[in-house]
Design a protein around this motif. Structure first.
Motif, PDB file in Angstrom:
ATOM      1  N   UNK A 196       0.820  -1.206   0.000  1.00  0.00           N
ATOM      2  CA  UNK A 196       0.000   0.000   0.000  1.00  0.00           C
ATOM      3  C   UNK A 196       0.852   1.254   0.000  1.00  0.00           C
ATOM      4  N   UNK A 197       1.829   1.275   0.887  1.00  0.00           N
ATOM      5  CA  UNK A 197       2.714   2.437   0.975  1.00  0.00           C
ATOM      6  C   UNK A 197       3.390   2.713  -0.360  1.00  0.00           C
ATOM      7  N   UNK A 198       3.911   1.653  -0.955  1.00  0.00           N
ATOM      8  CA  UNK A 198       4.619   1.809  -2.221  1.00  0.00           C
ATOM      9  C   UNK A 198       3.688   2.302  -3.323  1.00  0.00           C
ATOM     10  N   UNK A 199       2.528   1.676  -3.425  1.00  0.00           N
ATOM     11  CA  UNK A 199       1.561   2.083  -4.445  1.00  0.00           C
ATOM     12  C   UNK A 199       1.154   3.536  -4.255  1.00  0.00           C
ATOM     13  N   UNK A 200       0.923   3.921  -3.027  1.00  0.00           N
ATOM     14  CA  UNK A 200       0.515   5.293  -2.735  1.00  0.00           C
ATOM     15  C   UNK A 200       1.603   6.278  -3.141  1.00  0.00           C
ATOM     16  N   UNK A 201       2.814   5.906  -2.816  1.00  0.00           N
ATOM     17  CA  UNK A 201       3.932   6.779  -3.152  1.00  0.00           C
ATOM     18  C   UNK A 201       4.081   6.936  -4.662  1.00  0.00           C
ATOM     19  N   UNK A 202       3.922   5.847  -5.379  1.00  0.00           N
ATOM     20  CA  UNK A 202       4.020   5.895  -6.839  1.00  0.00           C
ATOM     21  C   UNK A 202       2.852   6.691  -7.418  1.00  0.00           C
ATOM     22  N   UNK A 203       1.701   6.534  -6.800  1.00  0.00           N
ATOM     23  CA  UNK A 203       0.530   7.272  -7.267  1.00  0.00           C
ATOM     24  C   UNK A 203       0.731   8.774  -7.080  1.00  0.00           C
ATOM     25  N   UNK A 204       1.218   9.143  -5.919  1.00  0.00           N
ATOM     26  CA  UNK A 204       1.457  10.559  -5.631  1.00  0.00           C
ATOM     27  C   UNK A 204       2.454  11.165  -6.595  1.00  0.00           C
ATOM     28  N   UNK A 205       3.361  10.343  -7.072  1.00  0.00           N
ATOM     29  CA  UNK A 205       4.346  10.845  -8.015  1.00  0.00           C
ATOM     30  C   UNK A 205       3.857  10.739  -9.457  1.00  0.00           C
ATOM     31  N   UNK A 206       2.622  10.324  -9.595  1.00  0.00           N
ATOM     32  CA  UNK A 206       2.011  10.345 -10.924  1.00  0.00           C
ATOM     33  C   UNK A 206       2.502   9.291 -11.889  1.00  0.00           C
ATOM     34  N   UNK A 207       3.104   8.245 -11.387  1.00  0.00           N
ATOM     35  CA  UNK A 207       3.582   7.220 -12.310  1.00  0.00           C
ATOM     36  C   UNK A 207       2.585   6.072 -12.462  1.00  0.00           C
ATOM     37  N   UNK A 208       1.629   5.998 -11.565  1.00  0.00           N
ATOM     38  CA  UNK A 208       0.569   5.020 -11.753  1.00  0.00           C
ATOM     39  C   UNK A 208      -0.771   5.594 -11.336  1.00  0.00           C
ATOM     40  N   UNK A 209      -1.816   4.883 -11.758  1.00  0.00           N
ATOM     41  CA  UNK A 209      -3.166   5.350 -11.506  1.00  0.00           C
ATOM     42  C   UNK A 209      -3.951   4.239 -10.828  1.00  0.00           C
ATOM     43  N   UNK A 210      -4.706   4.625  -9.833  1.00  0.00           N
ATOM     44  CA  UNK A 210      -5.534   3.668  -9.103  1.00  0.00           C
ATOM     45  C   UNK A 210      -6.979   3.813  -9.541  1.00  0.00           C
ATOM     46  N   UNK A 211      -7.597   2.712  -9.900  1.00  0.00           N
ATOM     47  CA  UNK A 211      -9.007   2.748 -10.276  1.00  0.00           C
ATOM     48  C   UNK A 211      -9.781   1.728  -9.472  1.00  0.00           C
ATOM     49  N   UNK A 212     -10.815   2.208  -8.801  1.00  0.00           N
ATOM     50  CA  UNK A 212     -11.632   1.307  -7.991  1.00  0.00           C
ATOM     51  C   UNK A 212     -12.989   1.107  -8.647  1.00  0.00           C
ATOM     52  N   UNK A 213     -13.403  -0.131  -8.787  1.00  0.00           N
ATOM     53  CA  UNK A 213     -14.724  -0.428  -9.331  1.00  0.00           C
ATOM     54  C   UNK A 213     -15.652  -0.856  -8.202  1.00  0.00           C
ATOM     55  N   UNK A 214     -16.845  -0.290  -8.176  1.00  0.00           N
ATOM     56  CA  UNK A 214     -17.765  -0.527  -7.059  1.00  0.00           C
ATOM     57  C   UNK A 214     -18.453  -1.881  -7.145  1.00  0.00           C
ATOM     58  N   UNK A 215     -17.683  -2.898  -7.355  1.00  0.00           N
ATOM     59  CA  UNK A 215     -18.232  -4.251  -7.348  1.00  0.00           C
ATOM     60  C   UNK A 215     -18.270  -4.744  -5.902  1.00  0.00           C
ATOM     61  N   UNK A 216     -18.848  -5.927  -5.722  1.00  0.00           N
ATOM     62  CA  UNK A 216     -18.781  -6.553  -4.406  1.00  0.00           C
ATOM     63  C   UNK A 216     -18.231  -7.956  -4.566  1.00  0.00           C
ATOM     64  N   UNK A 217     -17.050  -8.205  -3.972  1.00  0.00           N
ATOM     65  CA  UNK A 217     -16.220  -7.225  -3.247  1.00  0.00           C
ATOM     66  C   UNK A 217     -15.527  -6.262  -4.209  1.00  0.00           C
ATOM     67  N   UNK A 218     -14.906  -5.283  -3.615  1.00  0.00           N
ATOM     68  CA  UNK A 218     -14.270  -4.217  -4.395  1.00  0.00           C
ATOM     69  C   UNK A 218     -13.228  -4.754  -5.370  1.00  0.00           C
ATOM     70  N   UNK A 219     -13.144  -4.116  -6.514  1.00  0.00           N
ATOM     71  CA  UNK A 219     -12.077  -4.416  -7.456  1.00  0.00           C
ATOM     72  C   UNK A 219     -11.238  -3.154  -7.645  1.00  0.00           C
ATOM     73  N   UNK A 220      -9.938  -3.305  -7.497  1.00  0.00           N
ATOM     74  CA  UNK A 220      -9.054  -2.155  -7.668  1.00  0.00           C
ATOM     75  C   UNK A 220      -7.959  -2.495  -8.652  1.00  0.00           C
TER      76      UNK A 220
END
Lengths: 119, 119
Positions: free
Chosen positions: B69-93
């Motif tokens: 999580x920490x790593x993904x967040x850091x990469x996201x903040x630096x704009x090198x990756x994008x997180x997409x969450x789909x409102x399925x059950x259970x969640x898909x990210x």
DNA sequence: CAGTATCCCTCCAGATACTG
DNA sequence: CAGTATCTGGAGGGATACTG
């Protein structure tokens, strides 16, 4: 990332990986060489030519002698720089990039390009 | 190296530099992005295309969810990756590289070339 | 499934003082 | 000059348990 080193521990208390890690020779290895906190700053200085310990210490803002020694040792062990001591009084020590070290220039350049483009 | 982040601390206890550091936009910035312990391993996976959290966790040997999580967040903040969450059950990210992230490929490639040549 | 929330503990960076 | 020796705080990472 932190730095790693070989089994035989020349440097008490420093650069000892938590568990001995087999470093596959690829990105991981490259990062091990330049990924340290001070490594690329030292390298940057040496790209400008041979430097002495004191010179490096002064040009790299407030690096402690311990950190500088650790960094230099790590770079030396990885064969990217060479340490030469002259038996003068007081001692004179010079640090110079090896061909392997010089060749890091292309890598570092790509980094600058990337950052220049995207930051 | 360790990772750095912006002042507003979204991640309690992680990736907080000892003193707030001004990151000049160059090698330092590039190293900040890929220099983390897990960063390039995550990136390597994503070069192969979009991946989900669980996939990443499984393909990267025993990384803890927290570190991932920490790593993904850091990469996201630096704009090198994008997180997409789909409102399925259970969640898909899903995690996908941005163009900025894709463009890291040349940099990483230079590293591999260097290592291949010298190690 | 994709994360948080805690606890805990290692271990390294940096400061300081000292020396061949 | 070019380093060691020693001490220390606190980040950062693992383990585990829990949840929307």
């Amino acid at each position: 990332m932190s730095l790693t080193e070989s089994k035989q521990n020349r440097h008490p208390g420093n650069y000892v990986p938590k568990q001995p890690v087999h470093i596959e020779c690829s990105i991981e290895k490259a990062l091990d060489v330049i990924g340290g906190k001070w490594s690329f700053l030292v390298l940057r200085e040496l790209f400008g030519g041979t430097k002495r310990f004191g010179e490096l210490q002064r040009s790299i803002s407030s690096i402690s002698p311990k950190s500088l020694t650790d960094t230099l040792r790590h770079l030396e062990e990885n064969g990217v720089l060479e340490r030469t001591a002259y038996p003068t009084v007081p001692v004179t020590v010079e640090y110079t990039l090896t061909p392997k070290g010089e060749d890091l220039h292309r890598m570092l350049k790509e980094m600058k390009l990337w950052a220049a483009k995207w930051c």
